[in-house]
Design a protein around this motif. Structure first.
Motif, mmCIF file in Angstrom:
data_model
loop_
_atom_site.group_PDB
_atom_site.id
_atom_site.type_symbol
_atom_site.label_atom_id
_atom_site.label_comp_id
_atom_site.label_asym_id
_atom_site.label_seq_id
_atom_site.Cartn_x
_atom_site.Cartn_y
_atom_site.Cartn_z
ATOM 1 N N GLY A 98 0.813 -1.216 0.000
ATOM 2 C CA GLY A 98 0.000 0.000 0.000
ATOM 3 C C GLY A 98 0.833 1.247 0.000
ATOM 4 N N ARG A 99 2.112 1.131 -0.360
ATOM 5 C CA ARG A 99 2.980 2.300 -0.330
ATOM 6 C C ARG A 99 3.771 2.395 -1.620
ATOM 7 N N ARG A 100 3.909 3.598 -2.117
ATOM 8 C CA ARG A 100 4.668 3.807 -3.340
ATOM 9 C C ARG A 100 5.725 4.877 -3.124
ATOM 10 N N GLY A 101 5.987 5.229 -1.908
ATOM 11 C CA GLY A 101 6.943 6.298 -1.639
ATOM 12 C C GLY A 101 6.221 7.592 -1.363
ATOM 13 N N LEU A 102 6.957 8.588 -0.889
ATOM 14 C CA LEU A 102 6.323 9.828 -0.476
ATOM 15 C C LEU A 102 5.900 10.690 -1.649
ATOM 16 N N THR A 103 6.630 10.637 -2.763
ATOM 17 C CA THR A 103 6.211 11.416 -3.922
ATOM 18 C C THR A 103 5.250 10.557 -4.723
ATOM 19 N N ALA A 104 3.979 10.537 -4.303
ATOM 20 C CA ALA A 104 3.016 9.608 -4.875
ATOM 21 C C ALA A 104 1.637 10.236 -4.926
ATOM 22 N N SER A 105 0.869 9.827 -5.936
ATOM 23 C CA SER A 105 -0.518 10.261 -6.022
ATOM 24 C C SER A 105 -1.313 9.582 -4.919
ATOM 25 N N ARG A 106 -2.114 10.379 -4.237
ATOM 26 C CA ARG A 106 -2.965 9.867 -3.165
ATOM 27 C C ARG A 106 -4.334 10.532 -3.267
ATOM 28 N N LEU A 107 -5.299 9.986 -2.569
ATOM 29 C CA LEU A 107 -6.622 10.595 -2.480
ATOM 30 C C LEU A 107 -6.699 11.368 -1.171
ATOM 31 N N ALA A 108 -7.002 12.656 -1.272
ATOM 32 C CA ALA A 108 -6.981 13.523 -0.094
ATOM 33 C C ALA A 108 -7.937 13.040 0.986
ATOM 34 N N CYS A 109 -9.037 12.389 0.583
ATOM 35 C CA CYS A 109 -10.015 11.936 1.577
ATOM 36 C C CYS A 109 -9.567 10.677 2.303
ATOM 37 N N ARG A 110 -8.511 9.993 1.788
ATOM 38 C CA ARG A 110 -8.054 8.739 2.397
ATOM 39 C C ARG A 110 -6.738 8.894 3.152
ATOM 40 N N VAL A 111 -6.015 9.979 2.880
ATOM 41 C CA VAL A 111 -4.726 10.192 3.542
ATOM 42 C C VAL A 111 -4.966 10.821 4.911
ATOM 43 N N ARG A 112 -4.484 10.175 5.957
ATOM 44 C CA ARG A 112 -4.619 10.731 7.307
ATOM 45 C C ARG A 112 -3.285 11.320 7.758
ATOM 46 N N VAL A 113 -3.383 12.492 8.335
ATOM 47 C CA VAL A 113 -2.197 13.231 8.762
ATOM 48 C C VAL A 113 -1.690 12.631 10.069
ATOM 49 N N THR A 114 -0.425 12.187 10.060
ATOM 50 C CA THR A 114 0.176 11.640 11.282
ATOM 51 C C THR A 114 1.348 12.487 11.762
ATOM 52 N N GLY A 115 1.687 13.516 11.004
ATOM 53 C CA GLY A 115 2.758 14.440 11.356
ATOM 54 C C GLY A 115 2.793 15.553 10.330
ATOM 55 N N ASP A 116 3.796 16.413 10.404
ATOM 56 C CA ASP A 116 3.901 17.480 9.409
ATOM 57 C C ASP A 116 3.921 16.877 8.009
ATOM 58 N N LEU A 117 3.273 17.573 7.080
ATOM 59 C CA LEU A 117 3.059 16.993 5.760
ATOM 60 C C LEU A 117 3.085 18.088 4.704
ATOM 61 N N ALA A 118 3.704 17.797 3.561
ATOM 62 C CA ALA A 118 3.679 18.707 2.413
ATOM 63 C C ALA A 118 2.930 18.026 1.278
ATOM 64 N N VAL A 119 1.898 18.697 0.781
ATOM 65 C CA VAL A 119 1.022 18.132 -0.242
ATOM 66 C C VAL A 119 0.994 19.075 -1.436
ATOM 67 N N ARG A 120 1.143 18.520 -2.628
ATOM 68 C CA ARG A 120 1.036 19.338 -3.833
ATOM 69 C C ARG A 120 -0.334 19.123 -4.456
ATOM 70 N N LEU A 121 -1.010 20.247 -4.711
ATOM 71 C CA LEU A 121 -2.344 20.207 -5.299
ATOM 72 C C LEU A 121 -2.254 20.157 -6.816
ATOM 73 N N PRO A 122 -3.273 19.578 -7.468
ATOM 74 C CA PRO A 122 -3.269 19.564 -8.936
ATOM 75 C C PRO A 122 -3.506 20.962 -9.468
#
Length: 562
Positions: A98-122
């Motif tokens: 279930g992991r493809r590395g940190l630079t990966a496409s994800r669904l914002a509604c399924r990703v849970r924040v567990t610490g500081d996070l940088a997200v790039r928007l489309p």
């Protein structure tokens, strides 16, 4: 060891409240651990669509529309559902972990924040094309308000749609529409259909107030835009009319919605309502009385009353029908001075939602598909803006189904047989069958979604014909309203079985007839009275309660042979 779903993807030992950064905007927001990225985005921005985010399912993890890229930081891994949705959208294969590395496409509604996070928007999509023109009409200005003092005396008409909001600035003395503006309804961040929004209003803390605020903010933005375009001050607005489906009507007015959200779906208030602008949070003179046209039933609101007003269906001398096709499709049939109406849960498929490469009518959307004449015909297509194709809008989806049927590449049950048509790339077979036109895939699952949508519309039409004893050959005129109604080819709609063959019918496209009806009610007090009379006179047909309706719906899913 690879992260499992729900476990962090990066190290973050601090107990402080995590911070999420949204790139490229540089906006940061702190949220409790366990919050989703979509929840963080809602806190950071009141307009997710301006950020290029879309959540048609309301963040329930069903549509795959809220794609982001996790660039760094600590977040939960992807579960099987997210992996499936990402793969369906062609965003890469995820490993079993279930992991493809940190630079990966994800669904914002399924990703849970567990610490500081940088997200790039489309990147936000190009400006969508909106249908804000309406039926041609003439009316002698006779506004419901007294015009005092020197002008200008302006009015604001608003069509508060589930997907889009259109506004019109009107000169109440001359009867002229000075300008129009439209935007996406920002409430779509909480679901593309009214059921999802009613659910959000009932279950989410502060949900009802949030939805009301989003609607008011959008209307305020359109009013400011219109005043800026025409060089007028908002203080010149002295009257306003709002039309919308019953759910939008109730949410904007802050009415109780429990009865509306559950069978038998009764509105709390059905008659006309007037509320001062200040009570609605509108940034026009607070004493202005905002008039809401009456509703017909739980799923036929003031917007459909406005459509009936603009098309003058109540005055039709011959059997006539109007379809306002959208997420919820309202259909009315007038015969012998009586109007019978029904509402169909057609869903947002024809607006591009729940389709693997579906999109709105904007730059890059395939908007027309046809078969080139001659032996060995191959499909051709056009793209809005002349750009490279990236998806299909609603009119193209209808065209594509018709082309596939004509070529024998789609059978009556809806099974793809792509090998029967030249010029299509075949990407799969059986339940996983897919074809590609111009590099844009169209799947077997897409066909099934469109069958549900067109089946809902067709069964509604058939139910109205049967209930009124009207034969298909007796229908003299069919009005197609709304943006999709303007864009769709009626012949193709008949070919795919969305509409029955109506041999004597003249098809008339009327644009945003709901907006036109709102303008009529704004300009003329007699038209407001007529709207009340029309709403009272309509017989509403509750499809789900009709004997045999389920069988009728199932029959409507198939495609005609010819």
């Amino acid at each position: 060891m690879p992260a499992r779903p729900g476990e962090p993807q990066g190290g973050e030992g601090s107990r402080r409240v995590p911070e999420v950064e949204f790139r490229p905007y540089g906006v940061r927001v702190r949220v409790p651990r366990g919050s989703t990225v979509l929840e963080a985005a809602r806190l950071a921005s009141g307009d997710l669509q301006a950020w290029g985010l879309d959540a048609p399912c309301g963040g329930q993890g069903r549509c795959g529309g809220c794609t982001v890229v996790v660039e760094s930081g600590s977040a939960s891994g992807a579960d099987e559902r997210e992996v499936e949705l990402l793969a369906r959208r062609g965003l890469g294969q995820w490993g079993a972990s279930g992991r493809r590395g940190l630079t990966a496409s994800r669904l914002a509604c399924r990703v849970r924040v567990t610490g500081d996070l940088a997200v790039r928007l489309p990147p936000p999509s190009a400006q969508a094309r909106f249908q804000t023109s309406g039926a041609q009409w003439t009316v002698k200005p006779a506004p419901a308000v007294r015009l005092r003092g020197p002008g200008p005396h302006l009015g604001l008409a608003v069509d508060l749609g589930t997907t889009k909001i259109a506004a019109y600035l009107v000169d109440l003395e001359k009867g002229d529409i000075l300008d129009t503006a439209a935007c996406l309804n920002p409430q779509a961040a909480h679901g593309h259909d009214v059921i999802a929004r009613l659910s959000h209003a009932l279950t989410a803390p502060g949900g009802r107030e949030s939805l009301r605020g989003l609607a008011a903010g959008a209307v305020n933005g359109l009013a400011r835009e219109l005043c800026g375009l025409t060089g007028h001050a908002p203080e010149s607005i002295c009257d306003a009319v709002v039309v919308g489906n019953t759910a939008m009507h109730h949410l904007f007015l802050g009415l109780e919605i429990k009865r509306l959200a559950a069978a038998p779906f009764r509105p709390e208030v059905a008659g006309p309502v007037e509320v001062r602008a200040g009570e609605l949070g509108l940034e026009i003179p607070p004493a202005v009385r905002v008039h809401f046209l009456p509703c017909i039933a739980g799923y036929a609101g003031g917007d459909h009353v406005a459509v009936l007003l603009a098309t003058e269906l109540d005055l039709a001398s011959r059997a006539s029908m109007v379809l306002d096709i959208g997420t919820n499709t309202e259909i009315s049939l007038a015969r012998d001075g009586k109007i019978t109406c029904c509402s169909c849960a057609s869903g947002p498929a024809f607006e591009g939602a729940h389709i693997s490469r579906g999109m709105r009518a904007e730059t890059g959307a395939v908007d027309r598909v046809w078969l080139e004449d001659g032996e060995g015909a191959v499909p051709r297509y056009s793209v809005i803006g002349g750009a490279e194709p990236v998806g299909y809008c609603g009119s193209a989806l209808v065209d594509l189904l018709a082309v596939l049927l004509e070529a024998g590449a789609l059978d009556g049950s809806g099974r793809l047989r792509p090998e029967a048509l030249n010029g299509l790339a075949v990407l799969g077979a059986g339940p996983q069958a897919a074809v590609s036109l111009g590099g844009v895939p169209f799947t077997q699952a897409d066909v099934r979604q469109l069958q549900l949508a067109k089946g809902a519309i067709r069964s509604g039409v058939e139910a109205l014909l049967a209930a009124t004893g009207t034969g298909p050959g007796e229908v003299a005129r069919v009005y197609l309203a709304g943006a999709f109604g303007v864009a769709v080819d009626p012949r193709k709609a008949v070919r795919i079985g969305m509409l029955p063959a109506l041999p004597a019918a003249e098809f008339v496209t009327v644009g945003n007839a709901a907006g036109a009806g709102a303008c009529l009610a704004l300009l003329s007090a007699p038209e407001r009275k007529r709207a009340e009379a029309v709403a009272r006179s309509v017989t509403y047909l509750e499809l789900a309660a009709l004997p045999g309706y389920q069988e009728l719906f199932l029959e409507s899913l198939g495609f005609p042979d010819t």
